[in-house]
Design a protein around this motif. Structure first.
Motif, mmCIF file in Angstrom:
data_model
loop_
_atom_site.group_PDB
_atom_site.id
_atom_site.type_symbol
_atom_site.label_atom_id
_atom_site.label_comp_id
_atom_site.label_asym_id
_atom_site.label_seq_id
_atom_site.Cartn_x
_atom_site.Cartn_y
_atom_site.Cartn_z
ATOM 1 N N THR A 134 11.778 -51.248 23.821
ATOM 2 C CA THR A 134 12.501 -52.464 23.446
ATOM 3 C C THR A 134 11.526 -53.627 23.553
ATOM 4 O OG1 THR A 134 13.273 -52.710 25.713
ATOM 5 C CG2 THR A 134 14.775 -51.605 24.172
ATOM 6 N N LYS A 142 11.899 -44.957 24.324
ATOM 7 C CA LYS A 142 12.832 -45.865 23.631
ATOM 8 C C LYS A 142 12.404 -47.308 23.899
ATOM 9 C CE LYS A 142 16.673 -42.762 23.649
ATOM 10 N NZ LYS A 142 17.840 -42.660 22.890
ATOM 11 N N TYR A 155 4.986 -53.345 21.535
ATOM 12 C CA TYR A 155 6.251 -52.808 21.035
ATOM 13 C C TYR A 155 6.048 -52.032 19.728
ATOM 14 C CZ TYR A 155 10.865 -52.797 18.875
ATOM 15 O OH TYR A 155 12.027 -52.411 18.242
ATOM 16 N N LYS A 165 6.406 -47.995 18.870
ATOM 17 C CA LYS A 165 7.315 -47.498 17.821
ATOM 18 C C LYS A 165 6.546 -46.619 16.831
ATOM 19 C CE LYS A 165 11.256 -49.046 17.242
ATOM 20 N NZ LYS A 165 12.550 -48.462 17.622
ATOM 21 N N TRP A 175 10.913 -46.340 28.753
ATOM 22 C CA TRP A 175 10.512 -47.355 27.782
ATOM 23 C C TRP A 175 9.591 -46.751 26.729
ATOM 24 C CZ3 TRP A 175 6.302 -49.541 25.536
ATOM 25 C CH2 TRP A 175 6.531 -50.679 24.771
#
Length: 168
Positions: free
Chosen positions: A95, A93, A149, A153, A90
């Motif tokens: 989400t 990548k 999140y 990112k 996670w």
């Protein structure tokens, strides 16, 4: 590096809450949650867990600083919970759904433990503005989830850019 990233993710997500509450305060709301948490924590060593209402409890030195430290520490701890539950995959990548799942988990402590300890009842049941406070609390925790999140990112973009610059 994973630990540092996780700490930064927790700080970023918690900062997202601060931006949200500051923005809401511009429209007349007076966010005092961090102050109340600091006051509650400052009274714990004195053996006081439950308050008639934390609003009526006398202020104590450095309660806002204590509240801020607790606020960011809790944000970091829940970022570690996110990685413990959803793994390193996670982190590389991210989400949105796992981050929002953690955001909903973060509602359990304040609704069932903190609010009653502050004298507000389960889910603010002792407050006349219960519905409004619950909606506000839900939004704050959703902001935290989005912050998890988006922070991940952003950190991934920054670290990938840094690695590319080192290689070149």
């Amino acid at each position: 590096m994973k630990i540092v990233k996780t700490i930064l993710i927790g700080i970023g997500a918690t900062f997202a809450i601060d931006i949200f509450t500051f923005t809401v305060s511009l429209f007349g709301s007076n966010p005092r949650g961090i102050l109340f948490v600091g006051r509650w924590l400052a009274y714990l060593p004195k053996g006081i867990f439950f308050h008639k209402t934390i609003i009526e409890t006398p202020s104590i030195a450095n309660e806002l600083i204590i509240g801020r430290i607790a606020h960011y520490s809790i944000g970091i701890i829940f970022a570690f919970l996110l990685l413990a539950m959803f793994g390193k995959k996670w982190l590389t990548k991210p989400t949105l759904v796992p981050a929002l799942f953690i955001a909903f988990i973060t509602l359990v402590f304040p609704i069932f433990i903190l609010q009653p300890a502050l004298g507000f009842g389960i889910a603010f049941s002792n407050r006349p503005e219960q519905g409004q406070l619950m909606i506000k609390s839900l939004f704050i925790h959703l902001v935290y989830g989005f912050g998890l999140y988006l922070s991940t990112k952003a950190i991934n973009i920054i670290s990938n850019t840094s690695l590319e610059n080192i290689k070149n």
